[in-house]
Design an enzyme around this catalytic site. Structure first.
Site, PDB file in Angstrom:
ATOM      1  CG  ASP A  27      -2.090  46.055  25.325  1.00 48.03           C
ATOM      2  OD1 ASP A  27      -2.553  45.171  24.601  1.00 48.03           O
ATOM      3  OD2 ASP A  27      -2.050  45.970  26.575  1.00 48.03           O
ATOM      4  CD  GLU A 277       2.599  40.393  20.455  1.00 47.25           C
ATOM      5  OE1 GLU A 277       1.581  40.011  21.067  1.00 47.25           O
ATOM      6  OE2 GLU A 277       2.550  40.931  19.329  1.00 47.25           O
TER       7      GLU A 277
END
Ligand code: TRH
Length: 389
Positions: A27, A277
């Site tokens: 994040d 990611e």
């Protein structure tokens, strides 16, 4: 970073990015990367509000709330922060990004009803087909505001992938200069010897790393199909990853590096094990072979995501068999449930994957060449919001 101001960007516009750290580093990593690119390439005034600044300072040493770093204002976000709970509309940005479906602070959200900034929900990356039809959709709210879904992805219909304007040039310059790799590895305490090849390892805690090392041992000394010399792999593991492993022959600890140096680590290796990611996207842009570990979700929700990424990459990389089969099997093995029988799958999957590494490397370069033709995520985001301001 080179400045890039397309017609659709209005320099000086204020952008607020809100990041709530759920777990791990992704994040903070993605919100920071986006913030930095918007500020530097589009001259936007960017504030990054982050609830756990310590996650950011692992990636960007020295980054602290209250500071401007790399043209980005970093702010600590606490729900009881009076600056946010009583936000006045003139303090609002022109564009507000809620990172990964995070709920905006109540006071800030309330102030938005009078000033009506462009409100974007930046979602997680997926190669699944539904992304193309959901990307950009509006979600009207009862108070008259509209939130837009922005889905990163691999196609021109999606939100694209993060990629700084100079990333590929920097990577290619590094590749052309053999001393850059040697010097970088030396800065990590690794003296590269002739014949040694390197893998970096970034994985989740319960990964079958011992079984991966067994696979490496099984081929040690065999003549490599890629180099024609005896296999001699060195596994580079950043501090904090697979902490149970002790240093032994073929296993080397390196520091947990900054986000900028993490690119150089990827560029220094012949194969990269990545996760989540952001490290996946960076490994893809490195143009080198990678094996990806998806972020495990309850109810095996990550499985379709994993399969979609494998299918898409194999298609875009135009990887023929037997390399395609070896690469797919390595992913299945590396993403198994952590029971003893499944863990052993990677030991068997590794030798055929390494045998096919030259073909997989050629596919990785083809994938990159094809993808560079598409515009990157920040550019698409700037263009998307410009149409709504
Ligand atoms: O830490 P992650 O597992 O983050 C995950 C994913 O983003 C996942 O999709 C999300 O749902 C979950 O968090 C909450 O992996 P990711 O995304 O690769 O982020 C790691 C970052 O750490 C990336 O920017 C690379 C960086 N990194 C360094 O800067 N130095 C290092 O030494 C290493 C190993 C990584």
């Amino acid at each position: 970073m080179p400045m890039r101001t397309p017609a659709s960007a209005s320099p000086g516009l204020r952008w607020d990015i809100f990041c709530r750290v759920v777990d791990n580093l992704g994040d903070a990593a993605i919100c920071w990367r986006l913030a930095r690119q918007l500020a530097n390439e589009y001259s936007l005034a960017v504030r990054l509000w982050i609830d756990q600044p310590q996650a950011l300072s692992r990636l960007v040493p020295g980054a602290r709330p209250g500071q401007i770093q790399d043209r980005v204002s970093i702010e600590c976000w606490r729900d009881d922060d009076p600056r946010l709970s009583l936000t006045r509309s003139e303090q609002l940005a022109d564009v507000v990004i809620a990172g990964f479906e995070c709920e905006l602070p109540a006071g800030y959200r309330h102030a938005m009803t009078s000033r009506r900034p462009v409100w974007i929900n930046l979602d997680y990356l997926s190669a699944q087909a539904w992304v193309d039809t959901h990307h950009g959709l509006p979600s009207p709210k009862s108070d008259g505001l509209t939130e837009y879904f922005f889905f990163p992805g691999f196609t021109s219909e999606s939100g694209g992938l993060l990629r700084e304007a100079d990333l590929i040039d920097r990577c290619e310059r590094f590749d052309r200069d053999p001393s850059a790799r040697i010097d970088f590895l030396r800065s990590l305490g690794i003296d590269a010897k002739p014949g040694e090849r390197f893998m970096s390892l970034f994985c989740y805690p319960d990964s079958p790393v011992a079984e991966l090392i067994d696979g490496l041992k099984a081929i040690e000394g065999q003549v490599s199909a890629a180099t024609g010399t005896p296999e001699n792999w060195q596994l580079l593991i950043p501090e904090g990853i697979a902490p149970e492993l002790s240093v032994r022959r073929g296993v080397r600890r390196v520091p947990f590096v900054s986000q900028t140096d993490y690119d150089r680590l990827l560029w220094s290796c012949d194969l990269n094990w990545v996760r989540g990611e952001d490290s996946l996207v960076r490994a893809l842009w490195s143009g080198r072979p990678l094996i990806w570990q998806a972020y495990r979700q309850t109810g095996e929700a990550h499985r379709p995501k994993l399969e979609a990424m494998i299918d898409r990459w194999l298609k875009d990389a135009e990887l023929p068999d037997p390399a395609a089969t070896a690469w797919r099997k390595a992913h299945t093995a590396w993403n198994t449930a952590p029971d003893p029988a499944s863990r052993a799958l990677i030991t068997a999957a590794l030798p055929p994957t390494l045998e096919q590494l030259p073909a997989i490397a050629a596919g990785a370069r083809r994938w990159r060449t094809a993808q560079i033709g598409q515009s990157d995520l920040a550019r698409r985001l700037v263009a998307f919001t410009a149409g709504k301001l």
